[in-house]
Design a protein around this motif. Structure first.
Motif, PDB file in Angstrom:
ATOM      1  N   ILE A   1      11.888  16.717 -31.221  1.00 59.49           N
ATOM      2  CA  ILE A   1      13.037  17.247 -31.960  1.00 59.49           C
ATOM      3  C   ILE A   1      12.895  16.931 -33.448  1.00 59.49           C
ATOM      4  O   ILE A   1      13.139  17.784 -34.304  1.00 59.49           O
ATOM      5  N   ALA A   2      12.456  15.723 -33.768  1.00 57.03           N
ATOM      6  CA  ALA A   2      12.236  15.353 -35.171  1.00 57.03           C
ATOM      7  C   ALA A   2      11.157  16.230 -35.800  1.00 57.03           C
ATOM      8  O   ALA A   2      11.275  16.623 -36.968  1.00 57.03           O
TER       9      ALA A   2
ATOM     10  N   GLN B   1      14.343  10.893 -23.135  1.00 52.64           N
ATOM     11  CA  GLN B   1      14.751  10.964 -24.538  1.00 52.64           C
ATOM     12  C   GLN B   1      13.675  10.385 -25.449  1.00 52.64           C
ATOM     13  O   GLN B   1      13.502  10.840 -26.581  1.00 52.64           O
ATOM     14  N   ASP B   2      12.908   9.392 -24.960  1.00 57.18           N
ATOM     15  CA  ASP B   2      11.812   8.813 -25.748  1.00 57.18           C
ATOM     16  C   ASP B   2      10.732   9.854 -26.054  1.00 57.18           C
ATOM     17  O   ASP B   2      10.057   9.759 -27.080  1.00 57.18           O
TER      18      ASP B   2
ATOM     19  N   ASP C   1      12.789  12.890 -28.423  1.00 57.32           N
ATOM     20  CA  ASP C   1      13.193  12.554 -29.792  1.00 57.32           C
ATOM     21  C   ASP C   1      12.118  12.881 -30.831  1.00 57.32           C
ATOM     22  O   ASP C   1      12.426  13.505 -31.854  1.00 57.32           O
TER      23      ASP C   1
END
Length: 72
Positions: free
Chosen positions: A12-13, A5-6, A9
């Protein structure tokens, strides 16, 4: 590489940021600046600018083949 997820994220941003920059074809200046800033912050690539376009380069080993991506 394991996608955690690191890692996901910021990607995705970036996608969300790019969708907030509606630009006409051939006039994607905000998009280009957003991508360059992302690459500078999150990668070890060097940015090479050429007459209104750019490419990012990451040298790993001279004996490996070159890989290129293009996005329009």
């Amino acid at each position: 590489m394991i996608l955690t997820q690191d890692i996901l994220d910021p990607i995705i941003a970036l996608r969300h940021s790019l969708h907030e920059i509606p630009e006409l074809s051939g006039q994607e200046e905000g998009t280009m600046e957003t991508l360059k800033a992302f690459l500078r912050r999150h990668t070890t690539c060097t940015i090479h600018e050429q007459n209104g376009w750019f490419y990012a380069r990451r040298d790993i080993a001279p004996d490996l083949p070159t890989l290129a991506f293009r996005a329009d």
